[in-house]
Design a protein around this motif. Structure first.
Motif, PDB file in Angstrom:
ATOM      1  N   LEU A 161       9.968  61.293  -0.354  1.00  0.00           N
ATOM      2  CA  LEU A 161      10.639  60.740  -1.333  1.00  0.00           C
ATOM      3  C   LEU A 161       9.705  59.649  -2.500  1.00  0.00           C
ATOM      4  CD1 LEU A 161      13.841  61.625  -0.241  1.00  0.00           C
ATOM      5  CD2 LEU A 161      13.309  62.325  -1.973  1.00  0.00           C
ATOM      6  N   SER A 162       9.217  58.380  -1.180  1.00  0.00           N
ATOM      7  CA  SER A 162       8.889  57.615  -2.071  1.00  0.00           C
ATOM      8  C   SER A 162       7.602  57.401  -2.685  1.00  0.00           C
ATOM      9  CB  SER A 162       8.690  55.817  -0.705  1.00  0.00           C
ATOM     10  OG  SER A 162       7.564  57.243  -0.018  1.00  0.00           O
ATOM     11  N   ARG A 163       6.904  58.861  -2.757  1.00  0.00           N
ATOM     12  CA  ARG A 163       5.692  58.887  -3.439  1.00  0.00           C
ATOM     13  C   ARG A 163       6.167  59.671  -4.368  1.00  0.00           C
ATOM     14  NH1 ARG A 163       1.053  58.186  -0.496  1.00  0.00           N
ATOM     15  NH2 ARG A 163       1.564  56.886   0.955  1.00  0.00           N
ATOM     16  N   GLY A 164       7.431  59.774  -4.904  1.00  0.00           N
ATOM     17  CA  GLY A 164       7.742  60.387  -6.051  1.00  0.00           C
ATOM     18  C   GLY A 164       8.470  62.157  -6.524  1.00  0.00           C
ATOM     19  N   ALA A 165       8.216  62.863  -5.162  1.00  0.00           N
ATOM     20  CA  ALA A 165       9.743  63.839  -5.122  1.00  0.00           C
ATOM     21  C   ALA A 165      10.969  63.681  -5.637  1.00  0.00           C
ATOM     22  CB  ALA A 165       9.422  64.478  -3.436  1.00  0.00           C
ATOM     23  N   SER A 166      11.509  65.097  -6.206  1.00  0.00           N
ATOM     24  CA  SER A 166      12.685  64.605  -6.760  1.00  0.00           C
ATOM     25  C   SER A 166      13.714  64.900  -5.782  1.00  0.00           C
ATOM     26  CB  SER A 166      12.734  65.469  -8.073  1.00  0.00           C
ATOM     27  OG  SER A 166      12.280  67.138  -6.786  1.00  0.00           O
ATOM     28  N   ARG A 167      13.858  65.540  -5.143  1.00  0.00           N
ATOM     29  CA  ARG A 167      14.344  65.665  -3.851  1.00  0.00           C
ATOM     30  C   ARG A 167      13.724  66.282  -2.709  1.00  0.00           C
ATOM     31  NH1 ARG A 167      19.496  66.405  -4.424  1.00  0.00           N
ATOM     32  NH2 ARG A 167      19.870  67.415  -2.735  1.00  0.00           N
ATOM     33  N   ALA A 168      14.863  66.197  -1.263  1.00  0.00           N
ATOM     34  CA  ALA A 168      14.294  66.246  -0.180  1.00  0.00           C
ATOM     35  C   ALA A 168      15.482  66.730   0.939  1.00  0.00           C
ATOM     36  CB  ALA A 168      13.482  65.061   1.182  1.00  0.00           C
ATOM     37  N   PRO A 204      22.084  65.285  16.906  1.00  0.00           N
ATOM     38  CA  PRO A 204      23.184  64.108  15.951  1.00  0.00           C
ATOM     39  C   PRO A 204      22.993  63.403  15.939  1.00  0.00           C
ATOM     40  CG  PRO A 204      24.699  65.134  18.403  1.00  0.00           C
ATOM     41  CD  PRO A 204      22.755  65.789  17.841  1.00  0.00           C
ATOM     42  N   ASP A 205      21.902  62.215  17.016  1.00  0.00           N
ATOM     43  CA  ASP A 205      21.463  60.795  17.083  1.00  0.00           C
ATOM     44  C   ASP A 205      20.500  61.015  15.565  1.00  0.00           C
ATOM     45  OD1 ASP A 205      23.380  60.382  18.933  1.00  0.00           O
ATOM     46  OD2 ASP A 205      21.891  60.465  20.394  1.00  0.00           O
ATOM     47  N   ALA A 206      19.348  62.092  15.530  1.00  0.00           N
ATOM     48  CA  ALA A 206      18.660  61.934  15.245  1.00  0.00           C
ATOM     49  C   ALA A 206      19.247  61.634  13.135  1.00  0.00           C
ATOM     50  CB  ALA A 206      17.419  63.094  15.170  1.00  0.00           C
ATOM     51  N   VAL A 207      19.967  62.911  13.296  1.00  0.00           N
ATOM     52  CA  VAL A 207      20.739  62.690  12.073  1.00  0.00           C
ATOM     53  C   VAL A 207      21.253  61.777  11.417  1.00  0.00           C
ATOM     54  CG1 VAL A 207      22.932  63.972  10.764  1.00  0.00           C
ATOM     55  CG2 VAL A 207      21.062  65.641  11.885  1.00  0.00           C
ATOM     56  N   ALA A 208      21.725  60.786  12.428  1.00  0.00           N
ATOM     57  CA  ALA A 208      22.839  59.655  11.921  1.00  0.00           C
ATOM     58  C   ALA A 208      21.194  58.554  11.691  1.00  0.00           C
ATOM     59  CB  ALA A 208      23.430  58.831  13.160  1.00  0.00           C
ATOM     60  N   MET A 209      19.811  58.888  12.147  1.00  0.00           N
ATOM     61  CA  MET A 209      19.064  58.631  12.130  1.00  0.00           C
ATOM     62  C   MET A 209      18.849  58.166  10.591  1.00  0.00           C
ATOM     63  SD  MET A 209      15.400  57.366  14.175  1.00  0.00           S
ATOM     64  CE  MET A 209      16.151  57.212  15.898  1.00  0.00           C
ATOM     65  N   ILE A 210      18.513  59.403  10.139  1.00  0.00           N
ATOM     66  CA  ILE A 210      18.296  59.992   9.024  1.00  0.00           C
ATOM     67  C   ILE A 210      18.637  59.383   7.832  1.00  0.00           C
ATOM     68  CG2 ILE A 210      17.353  61.599   7.311  1.00  0.00           C
ATOM     69  CD1 ILE A 210      17.029  62.787   9.606  1.00  0.00           C
ATOM     70  N   LYS A 211      20.335  59.508   7.895  1.00  0.00           N
ATOM     71  CA  LYS A 211      21.457  58.923   6.911  1.00  0.00           C
ATOM     72  C   LYS A 211      20.856  57.029   7.137  1.00  0.00           C
ATOM     73  CE  LYS A 211      24.389  62.156   6.958  1.00  0.00           C
ATOM     74  NZ  LYS A 211      25.808  63.484   7.595  1.00  0.00           N
ATOM     75  N   SER A 212      20.989  56.618   8.382  1.00  0.00           N
ATOM     76  CA  SER A 212      20.653  55.140   7.777  1.00  0.00           C
ATOM     77  C   SER A 212      19.329  55.107   6.773  1.00  0.00           C
ATOM     78  CB  SER A 212      20.326  54.240   9.519  1.00  0.00           C
ATOM     79  OG  SER A 212      20.250  53.436   9.300  1.00  0.00           O
ATOM     80  N   ASN A 213      18.235  55.793   7.684  1.00  0.00           N
ATOM     81  CA  ASN A 213      16.983  55.379   7.026  1.00  0.00           C
ATOM     82  C   ASN A 213      16.849  55.327   5.393  1.00  0.00           C
ATOM     83  OD1 ASN A 213      16.105  54.701   9.501  1.00  0.00           O
ATOM     84  ND2 ASN A 213      14.591  55.878   9.883  1.00  0.00           N
ATOM     85  N   LEU A 214      18.284  56.188   5.209  1.00  0.00           N
ATOM     86  CA  LEU A 214      17.566  56.736   3.803  1.00  0.00           C
ATOM     87  C   LEU A 214      18.833  55.690   2.805  1.00  0.00           C
ATOM     88  CD1 LEU A 214      18.514  60.352   3.986  1.00  0.00           C
ATOM     89  CD2 LEU A 214      16.345  59.592   2.658  1.00  0.00           C
ATOM     90  N   ALA A 215      19.646  55.609   3.333  1.00  0.00           N
ATOM     91  CA  ALA A 215      20.080  53.924   2.886  1.00  0.00           C
ATOM     92  C   ALA A 215      19.536  52.961   2.482  1.00  0.00           C
ATOM     93  CB  ALA A 215      21.963  54.218   3.603  1.00  0.00           C
ATOM     94  N   LEU A 216      18.357  52.902   3.916  1.00  0.00           N
ATOM     95  CA  LEU A 216      17.951  51.329   4.091  1.00  0.00           C
ATOM     96  C   LEU A 216      17.131  51.244   2.623  1.00  0.00           C
ATOM     97  CD1 LEU A 216      17.567  50.791   7.750  1.00  0.00           C
ATOM     98  CD2 LEU A 216      18.871  48.991   6.547  1.00  0.00           C
ATOM     99  N   THR A 217      16.018  52.829   2.404  1.00  0.00           N
ATOM    100  CA  THR A 217      15.460  52.929   1.674  1.00  0.00           C
ATOM    101  C   THR A 217      15.934  52.841   0.149  1.00  0.00           C
ATOM    102  OG1 THR A 217      15.031  55.279   2.422  1.00  0.00           O
ATOM    103  CG2 THR A 217      13.879  53.628   3.122  1.00  0.00           C
ATOM    104  N   GLY A 218      16.831  53.096   0.100  1.00  0.00           N
ATOM    105  CA  GLY A 218      17.846  53.654  -1.679  1.00  0.00           C
ATOM    106  C   GLY A 218      17.148  54.664  -1.575  1.00  0.00           C
ATOM    107  N   LEU A 219      17.068  55.791  -1.103  1.00  0.00           N
ATOM    108  CA  LEU A 219      17.153  56.463  -1.601  1.00  0.00           C
ATOM    109  C   LEU A 219      18.083  58.205  -1.150  1.00  0.00           C
ATOM    110  CD1 LEU A 219      13.041  56.950   0.037  1.00  0.00           C
ATOM    111  CD2 LEU A 219      13.540  57.336  -2.329  1.00  0.00           C
ATOM    112  N   ALA A 220      18.768  58.036  -0.692  1.00  0.00           N
ATOM    113  CA  ALA A 220      20.043  58.884  -0.277  1.00  0.00           C
ATOM    114  C   ALA A 220      21.059  59.714  -0.980  1.00  0.00           C
ATOM    115  CB  ALA A 220      21.826  58.587   0.086  1.00  0.00           C
ATOM    116  N   ASP A 221      20.444  59.099  -2.536  1.00  0.00           N
ATOM    117  CA  ASP A 221      20.743  59.634  -3.864  1.00  0.00           C
ATOM    118  C   ASP A 221      19.737  60.731  -4.106  1.00  0.00           C
ATOM    119  OD1 ASP A 221      19.314  58.199  -4.478  1.00  0.00           O
ATOM    120  OD2 ASP A 221      19.323  58.090  -6.689  1.00  0.00           O
TER     121      ASP A 221
END
Length: 143
Positions: free
Chosen positions: A15-22, A29-46
């Motif tokens: 995503l950071s290199r230009g992918a339109s969606r991922a 479940p702990d990893a899913v929470a981490m993914i969501k947190s990492n997406l929020a921190l990077t501003g890529l969740a949308d």
């Protein structure tokens, strides 16, 4: 598509290199929470979808959106699994891979059997320390 997504690092990098969606698929479940947190921190969740499901179940098509296809797939399963053949074969048979899709699978550098799963041809193998990256492409006529 980031299968066996773990922290989501591969999909987030795309995503950071230009992918339109991922789409991130992870069963833990702990990893899913981490993914969501990492997406929020990077501003890529949308531009991301996070699905808590086993990769094999997802690949069988139960969670696909209509007309969704993937042109790049990253699969980084736990090393003890080796090549995740069941998940990749289900994905190849789902019709959801673009004909020229690139599938990159990370496995242990100690893995000797590098035969691609049914429905794929092996393009290249690269070794990086304790890891090997297998570059696969769907065989023509499977879609």
């Amino acid at each position: 598509l980031d299968l066996f997504a773990g922290s989501g690092g591969l999909g987030i990098e795309a995503l950071s290199r230009g992918a339109s969606r991922a789409t991130f698929v992870e069963a833990n479940p702990d990893a899913v929470a981490m993914i969501k947190s990492n997406l929020a921190l990077t501003g890529l969740a949308d531009r991301a979808e996070v699905i808590r499901q086993k990769a094999e179940s997802f690949a069988e098509g139960s969670r696909f959106r209509p007309q969704e296809t993937f042109d790049v797939v990253f699969a980084d399963p736990p090393y003890e699994l080796g090549i995740p053949s069941a998940a990749l074969e289900a994905l190849a048979g789902s019709g959801r891979l673009a004909p020229d899709a690139l599938v990159v699978v990370e496995v242990s550098s100690r893995l000797e059997d590098l035969n691609p799963p049914a429905g794929y041809r092996l393009l290249e193998v690269r070794r990086y320390g304790d890891s090997k990256l297998l570059y696969l492409q769907p065989e023509q006529g499977d879609h």
